[in-house]
Design an enzyme around this catalytic site. Structure first.
Site, short mmCIF file in Angstrom:
data_model
loop_
_atom_site.label_atom_id
_atom_site.label_comp_id
_atom_site.label_asym_id
_atom_site.label_seq_id
_atom_site.Cartn_x
_atom_site.Cartn_y
_atom_site.Cartn_z
N TYR A 147 38.72 55.48 53.54
CA TYR A 147 39.80 53.63 53.14
C TYR A 147 38.61 53.14 54.64
O TYR A 147 38.38 53.73 55.45
CB TYR A 147 41.14 54.21 54.61
CG TYR A 147 41.96 52.90 54.67
CD1 TYR A 147 41.99 52.01 53.46
CD2 TYR A 147 41.94 52.16 55.70
CE1 TYR A 147 42.60 51.03 53.70
CE2 TYR A 147 42.55 51.03 55.76
CZ TYR A 147 42.82 50.41 54.94
OH TYR A 147 43.69 49.10 55.22
N ASP A 249 31.81 52.48 60.30
CA ASP A 249 32.96 52.03 60.11
C ASP A 249 33.34 53.26 61.32
O ASP A 249 34.10 54.17 61.13
CB ASP A 249 33.41 52.62 58.91
CG ASP A 249 34.63 51.90 59.14
OD1 ASP A 249 35.40 51.72 60.35
OD2 ASP A 249 35.78 51.42 58.23
N LYS A 276 40.34 47.99 66.07
CA LYS A 276 41.28 49.00 67.38
C LYS A 276 41.22 48.89 68.48
O LYS A 276 41.95 47.54 69.30
CB LYS A 276 41.40 50.42 66.34
CG LYS A 276 41.14 50.36 65.24
CD LYS A 276 42.52 51.37 64.42
CE LYS A 276 42.17 51.48 62.82
NZ LYS A 276 44.01 51.21 62.09
C1 PLP Z 1 38.42 53.21 59.40
C2 PLP Z 1 39.04 52.17 59.16
N1 PLP Z 1 37.72 50.88 58.62
C3 PLP Z 1 38.91 49.73 58.89
C4 PLP Z 1 40.28 49.74 58.98
C5 PLP Z 1 40.91 48.38 58.96
O1 PLP Z 1 40.97 47.64 60.29
P1 PLP Z 1 42.28 46.86 60.35
O2 PLP Z 1 43.40 47.07 59.88
O3 PLP Z 1 42.57 46.16 61.82
O4 PLP Z 1 42.35 45.85 59.43
C6 PLP Z 1 41.33 50.49 59.36
C7 PLP Z 1 41.96 50.30 59.41
O5 PLP Z 1 43.35 51.44 59.73
C8 PLP Z 1 40.47 52.30 59.25
O6 PLP Z 1 41.07 52.89 60.20
#
Ligand code: PLP
Length: 439
Positions: A147, A249, A276
């Site tokens: 994700y 990521d 985060k």
């Molecule tokens: C691995 C990863 N990438 C991207 C995101 C997206 O971040 P945001 O919820 O701040 O848009 C998340 C959100 O949980 C994530 O876990």
């Protein structure tokens, strides 16, 4: 007073009745779907949160891993309160933006330049746009089961299943959400995690069109399966051969060490997306990487190939919150959290065995994930995708035992926690698992 949020007499129930009149499903926190209705919180202090019915629970999800110091961390409250009185958003940059950028560049091996946005989704989007602008190519590749937020290109194949996912060594691109144009789904190439041969074949075949391979070195949705020995190195070799960028990521996985996931697992990414914890609990995202690639964002040179906006980007509240948070995350604090995490993983692993429930706990550092399969995990396809009902029952049993995790079994530790909290989570899991057996 009721201690259960789903009691018809509870305040959560009453708030839900009001909320559903104005918010679809009564909540904007759609990634935390609790039946029969959401519950609502009023506050948090340290590692505990309180719901509208006055029930206090240990918070082992910390706003989806975003709060590494839990709630109302005193240095953060103090720094952000001072900033609130000085101003919350300006058209120009602030010293706090520069200081947070310096801190991250100093800590993360692959980082020379960084810029800020407002969410992890935005950070991934910026990284993809940068890769496209830099390489002049359009397509990206991502791993099945990973994700990366809710940008069109990445809402692909993180929830696919045996009925639509195709061959093991050539996964089909499947939409993981409504609203993603079909052509965008097909544009995204999907790769199998930890299968270096298949990745080499697929990447080589599509090399001329690929701008980047997007990698979460410790992907939560995939059950925190770490990269196999040599896998990231092999990816780096293939991508380098074809002029394809590697984007990490680290929006969740940055929690795993002082130097981030790339400090721990290697992989030499060209670009990295953050979010985060680096905002200390305030909205944030950031995209960083090699100076030569990041130049596509420079508004002052002919290299500025990306038109970007962001009214609240790098706002001083998020930057100040991030600074107070990250400065307190010393190498010793990362080590302490990792030691607690290791202890929890050992205790909960034992609880699965003692309860005779096939399952395991995965994760690294302060991150953990409960899974209902005892199979060795190599990729997304090794997860038990039929375990949703069992996970929901486990989540609810833990809630009743006073521990809040994510509904998927994801959890994380925060610095206010110590041995007592590890024991509480382990004992609650033990109790919840033995209850599951009798269902
Ligand atoms: C691995 C990863 N990438 C991207 C995101 C997206 O971040 P945001 O919820 O701040 O848009 C998340 C959100 O949980 C994530 O876990």
């Amino acid at each position: 007073m009721s201690t259960r949020f789903d009691d018809p007499q509870s305040h959560s129930r009453a708030l839900f009745e009001r909320a559903r009149q104005v918010i679809p499903g009564g909540t904007s926190k759609a990634n935390f779907h609790v039946r029969p209705h959401p519950f609502y919180l009023t506050g948090g202090q340290g590692c505990r949160v309180t719901d509208v019915d006055g029930v206090e629970r240990l918070d082992a999800i910390n706003n989806f891993t975003a709060l590494i110091h839990g709630h109302a961390f005193p240095p953060l409250v103090e720094a952000v309160s001072r900033q609130l009185a000085r101003g919350t958003a300006f058209a120009a940059s602030t010293p706090e933006e520069v200081a947070l950028a310096e801190l991250l560049v100093e800590r993360v091996p692959g980082l020379e330049r960084i810029r800020f946005g407002n969410s992890g989704t935005e950070a991934v989007m910026m990284a993809i746009k940068a890769a496209r602008a830099y390489t002049g190519r359009d397509r990206i590749a991502k791993f099945e089961g990973a994700y990366h937020g809710y940008y069109d290109d990445v809402q692909v194949s993180y929830s696919s299943g045996p009925d639509n996912w195709g061959p093991d060594d050539a996964p089909v691109s499947v939409p993981s959400s409504g609203g993603v144009p079909k052509h965008r789904v097909l544009e995204t190439l999907v790769l199998p995690w930890n299968d270096a041969d298949a990745c080499e074949r697929l990447i080589t075949h599509h090399a001329a069109e690929l701008a980047a391979v997007l990698v979460d070195p410790l992907a939560n949705r995939m059950g925190f399966i770490p990269p196999a020995k040599g896998f990231l190195e092999s990816l780096r070799q293939i991508t380098r051969r074809h002029g394809i960028l590697v984007i990490f990521d680290e929006i969740i996985s940055f929690r795993v060490s002082y130097h981030g996931a790339q400090g721990r697992y290697g992989g030499e990414p060209d670009l990295t997306a953050f979010g985060k914890i680096i905002g200390g609990g305030f909205p944030v995202g950031a995209t960083g990487g090699r100076a030569e690639v990041m130049e596509v964002f420079d508004p002052g040179t002919r290299g500025a190939r990306i038109a970007s906006g962001g009214t609240f980007s790098a706002n001083p509240v998020s930057m100040t919150g991030g600074l107070a948070t990250m400065r307190a995350m010393t190498p010793a604090e990362f080590d302490r959290l990792e030691m607690l995490g290791d202890r929890l993983r050992a205790r909960v692993g034992e609880a699965f065995r003692a309860a005779g429930v096939p399952g395991q706990i995965t994760g690294a550092g302060s991150l953990f994930r409960l899974l209902f399969t005892d199979r060795p995990l190599r990729s997304y396809r090794d997860l038990d995708l039929t375990a949703e009902g069992r996970m929901e029952r486990l989540f609810r049993a833990l809630l009743d035992a006073g521990v809040l995790l994510h509904t998927t079994g994801l959890g994380c530790l925060s610095t206010p926690m110590g041995d007592r909290e590890i024991e509480q989570i382990a004992a609650a899991t033990e109790q919840a698992l033995s209850g599951l057996d009798r269902d």
